[in-house]
Enzyme design. Structure first.
Site: not given
Length: 239
Positions: A7, A43, A45, A70, A191-192, A213
């Site tokens: 990412n 992503h 947004r 995303e 994620h994380g 990412g």
């Protein structure tokens, strides 16, 4: 063993901090692929806080692995995806006030809308992944809307402060992964995740791709993108 989707949002975050033209996420994607990335994730947004429309358009032309877009399940984003045709789309929840995505998408609570978006995209030959918590009801709903993939939200695992909690969260992910695969879904996660916690998730049976990412871009600030990606590939292999 799971593959790696890098990412590159936070390359754009640095650029947007000064509203300038560098660093360029497109150049970062090239370097990530040279370092061994199996895919590139961005992503887009609604508030355009980091990745811009221009980035996605250029990445579609330049990425040589695969491009994972995303996005929120809005009409605007569906239109952009249908125009750009990424290799696949991951639907994520989105709140303007959040620093980063805070939890999984609630498929159960908006099954008609998500089903409509999945249908539009997949009818255009764009496979859809749903970013969800590893809850049985959300996995079942993902099957109902006929998504091809899910991406398990690993935030609680990544944020666990002791080994007991971490193992509990890993078991939760493992159960969700198994349920999803038995139901015919393909499974990604993210994620994380960091260099230090990624291997147990990567080693889950059937896990296909990890989207990572922040930790890679943080490491890249010190050692460069290619090396940071190579080191993450090693971490995924448990080396």
């Amino acid at each position: 063993m799971a593959t790696l989707g890098v990412n590159i949002d936070h390359i754009a975050t640095i650029r947007q901090a000064r509203r300038t033209v560098e660093p360029d996420p497109v150049a970062a994607a090239v370097l990530a692929e040279l370092g061994g990335a199996d895919g590139i994730t961005v992503h887009l947004r609604e508030d355009r806080r980091h990745i811009q429309d221009r980035d996605v358009q250029l990445l579609r032309q330049t990425v040589r692995t695969h491009l994972n877009l995303e996005m929120a399940a809005t009409d605007e984003m569906v239109g952009i995806a249908l125009d750009i045709k990424p290799d696949y789309v991951t639907l994520v929840p989105e709140k303007r006030e959040e620093v980063t995505t805070e939890g999984g998408l609630d498929i159960v609570g908006q099954i008609a809308r998500i089903g409509e978006v999945v249908s539009k995209l997949q009818n255009a030959a764009i496979p859809v992944s749903l970013f969800i918590d590893a809850e049985p009801a959300q996995i079942e709903a993902s099957v109902k809307v006929q998504a091809k993939f899910i991406e398990l939200h690993t935030g609680r695992y990544a944020e666990a402060t002791d080994e007991t909690s971490r193992q509990q969260e890993l078991a939760f992910l493992a159960t969700g992964c198994e349920q999803a695969i038995k139901a015919g879904l393909r499974v990604n996660a993210g994620h994380g995740l960091t260099y230090w916690n990624v291997y147990p998730v990567a080693a889950l049976p059937g896990m296909e791709e990890l989207n990572i990412g922040h930790t890679i871009i943080s490491r890249a600030a010190l050692v460069g993108i290619e090396r940071a990606v190579r080191e993450m590939k090693q971490a995924i292999r448990g080396e």
